[in-house]
Design a protein around this motif. Structure first.
Motif, PDB file in Angstrom:
ATOM      1  N   VAL A 233      27.760  42.180  37.325  1.00 53.95           N
ATOM      2  CA  VAL A 233      27.886  40.789  37.747  1.00 53.95           C
ATOM      3  C   VAL A 233      28.855  40.757  38.921  1.00 53.95           C
ATOM      4  O   VAL A 233      30.037  41.092  38.783  1.00 53.95           O
ATOM      5  N   GLY A 234      28.346  40.365  40.091  1.00 51.45           N
ATOM      6  CA  GLY A 234      29.190  40.294  41.276  1.00 51.45           C
ATOM      7  C   GLY A 234      29.702  38.891  41.522  1.00 51.45           C
ATOM      8  O   GLY A 234      28.968  37.911  41.337  1.00 51.45           O
ATOM      9  N   LEU A 235      30.953  38.763  41.935  1.00 49.69           N
ATOM     10  CA  LEU A 235      31.514  37.444  42.222  1.00 49.69           C
ATOM     11  C   LEU A 235      31.266  37.088  43.682  1.00 49.69           C
ATOM     12  O   LEU A 235      31.644  37.846  44.593  1.00 49.69           O
ATOM     13  N   GLU A 241      24.715  30.334  41.021  1.00 46.82           N
ATOM     14  CA  GLU A 241      24.883  30.616  39.598  1.00 46.82           C
ATOM     15  C   GLU A 241      26.357  30.514  39.216  1.00 46.82           C
ATOM     16  O   GLU A 241      27.237  31.034  39.910  1.00 46.82           O
ATOM     17  N   LEU A 242      26.648  29.852  38.106  1.00 45.43           N
ATOM     18  CA  LEU A 242      28.009  29.763  37.613  1.00 45.43           C
ATOM     19  C   LEU A 242      28.345  30.991  36.775  1.00 45.43           C
ATOM     20  O   LEU A 242      27.500  31.523  36.054  1.00 45.43           O
ATOM     21  N   LEU A 243      29.595  31.419  36.856  1.00 46.06           N
ATOM     22  CA  LEU A 243      30.002  32.644  36.188  1.00 46.06           C
ATOM     23  C   LEU A 243      29.776  32.573  34.681  1.00 46.06           C
ATOM     24  O   LEU A 243      29.291  33.540  34.073  1.00 46.06           O
ATOM     25  N   GLU A 244      30.099  31.471  34.045  1.00 47.10           N
ATOM     26  CA  GLU A 244      29.954  31.390  32.596  1.00 47.10           C
ATOM     27  C   GLU A 244      28.498  31.500  32.160  1.00 47.10           C
ATOM     28  O   GLU A 244      28.208  31.959  31.052  1.00 47.10           O
ATOM     29  N   THR A 252      29.534  44.884  30.686  1.00 50.29           N
ATOM     30  CA  THR A 252      29.524  44.226  31.989  1.00 50.29           C
ATOM     31  C   THR A 252      30.440  44.919  32.985  1.00 50.29           C
ATOM     32  O   THR A 252      31.595  45.237  32.670  1.00 50.29           O
ATOM     33  N   VAL A 253      29.906  45.109  34.199  1.00 50.55           N
ATOM     34  CA  VAL A 253      30.719  45.550  35.338  1.00 50.55           C
ATOM     35  C   VAL A 253      30.983  44.319  36.195  1.00 50.55           C
ATOM     36  O   VAL A 253      30.046  43.717  36.726  1.00 50.55           O
ATOM     37  N   LEU A 254      32.249  43.919  36.310  1.00 51.68           N
ATOM     38  CA  LEU A 254      32.621  42.821  37.193  1.00 51.68           C
ATOM     39  C   LEU A 254      32.911  43.385  38.577  1.00 51.68           C
ATOM     40  O   LEU A 254      33.833  44.196  38.736  1.00 51.68           O
ATOM     41  N   HIS A 270      22.785  45.752  44.403  1.00 48.50           N
ATOM     42  CA  HIS A 270      22.757  46.559  43.177  1.00 48.50           C
ATOM     43  C   HIS A 270      23.352  45.816  41.980  1.00 48.50           C
ATOM     44  O   HIS A 270      23.431  46.382  40.891  1.00 48.50           O
ATOM     45  N   CYS A 271      23.777  44.567  42.200  1.00 50.64           N
ATOM     46  CA  CYS A 271      24.254  43.744  41.084  1.00 50.64           C
ATOM     47  C   CYS A 271      23.062  43.057  40.419  1.00 50.64           C
ATOM     48  O   CYS A 271      22.104  42.669  41.096  1.00 50.64           O
TER      49      CYS A 271
END
Length: 304
Positions: A233-235, A241-244, A252-254, A270-271
């Motif tokens: 999951v990329g920020l 899209e909302l993070l929650e 999960t890989v942040l 790649h996310c």
């Protein structure tokens, strides 16, 4: 071109006669000021520079060249390093007299010999402004762990940093990741700071306790983690899209990008999903270390 104020074409001694056809030698008229009285010619060379004041004070000791990447300083980083089994038998432990007594009294030296010195001497060995709290540890960088050791088995949270170079931010992310129980940190070896110096100080000892994997290519690292069962999951502040909503119970890989450029395109591709932290206050963005703390909290809550 010479920068010597003494011009190379200036000859010594007074001129007594002019060349044929040239201007006669200058003779001051009655009432003209002398060279000393006239002072320096504006914008030109001063033939009579003012004498420098002599100081009898002792010269200030030079700090010299400081190897910031080879030092840990501050109470928490140093004690965490001393407690790290990987540091056993390595490093040079420096401390003021009172800190040395504290280390010996509490038995935290772990076999390291303490070099006792005054605070001023210790300060000169460290970068300007380093808050050493009376102790420092000169060490070699830790080797870190392999990506497979960090990602297998697939469970929990991993934080990946894409070209974050500010030591304060990276150190703060290490601290938050340890606090929220992350498995470890993944960084690109060519574009990440050494886990020492100001970074280790900001991490408050977390760099000694949280595994870190240095990889050559982050995109390939995400492919390998995906094979092991991880979801990335990329920020991205521009995502819809909302993070929650993007997070769930799966491993999960942040992925965090730099504050200036964010996540690079190939890494973002790649996310599995890109998501943003909602900001109803209307402010543009959070500092990356603060955003990482929010994302870690939300990811931990989802996995519980």
């Amino acid at each position: 071109m010479s920068r010597n104020p003494e011009r190379n074409d200036r000859k010594s001694g007074p001129k007594t006669a002019s060349k044929p056809g040239g201007k006669p030698p200058f003779k001051p008229r009655s009432g003209d000021a002398s060279a000393e009285q006239r002072g320096p010619k504006p914008g030109g060379w001063n033939p009579n520079p003012p004498a420098r004041a002599f100081s009898s004070a002792a010269p200030r000791p030079s700090r010299g060249k400081v190897d910031a990447d080879g030092f840990l300083w501050g109470r928490h980083p140093v004690l965490a390093a001393l407690a790290n089994p990987a540091r056993k038998g390595m490093g040079r432990l420096l401390a003021t007299e009172d800190r040395a007594a504290e280390i010996e009294r509490e038995g935290t030296a772990n076999g390291h010999k303490i070099e006792v010195m005054d605070a001023q001497t210790l300060e000169r060995m460290l970068p300007a402004g380093a808050v050493h709290q009376g102790m420092a540890f000169k060490v070699q960088p830790l080797e870190g762990v392999s990506l497979e050791d960090l990602g297998d088995p697939a469970e929990g949270i991993i934080v990946m940093l894409d070209q974050l170079t500010d030591p304060q931010n990276v150190g703060a992310i290490f601290r938050s990741a340890l606090a929220f129980g992350a498995r470890g940190i993944v960084v690109q070896d060519r574009h990440s700071p050494v886990l020492a110096g100001a970074l280790a100080k900001a991490a408050a000892g977390a760099t000694e306790r949280l595994p870190c994997a240095r990889v050559t290519n982050l995109s390939r690292a995400l492919e390998r983690l995906a094979d092991l069962g991880w979801r990335a999951v990329g920020l991205d502040g521009d995502s819809e899209e909302l993070l929650e909503n993007a997070l769930d119970h799966r491993p999960t890989v942040l992925v965090m990008g730099s504050e200036g450029d964010g996540i690079r395109r190939l890494v973002a591709e790649h996310c599995d999903v890109l998501a943003k932290i909602p900001m109803p206050g209307g402010f543009e963005s959070l500092n990356v270390s603060n955003a990482a703390a929010v994302a870690l909290y939300e990811a931990t809550r989802k996995q519980r």
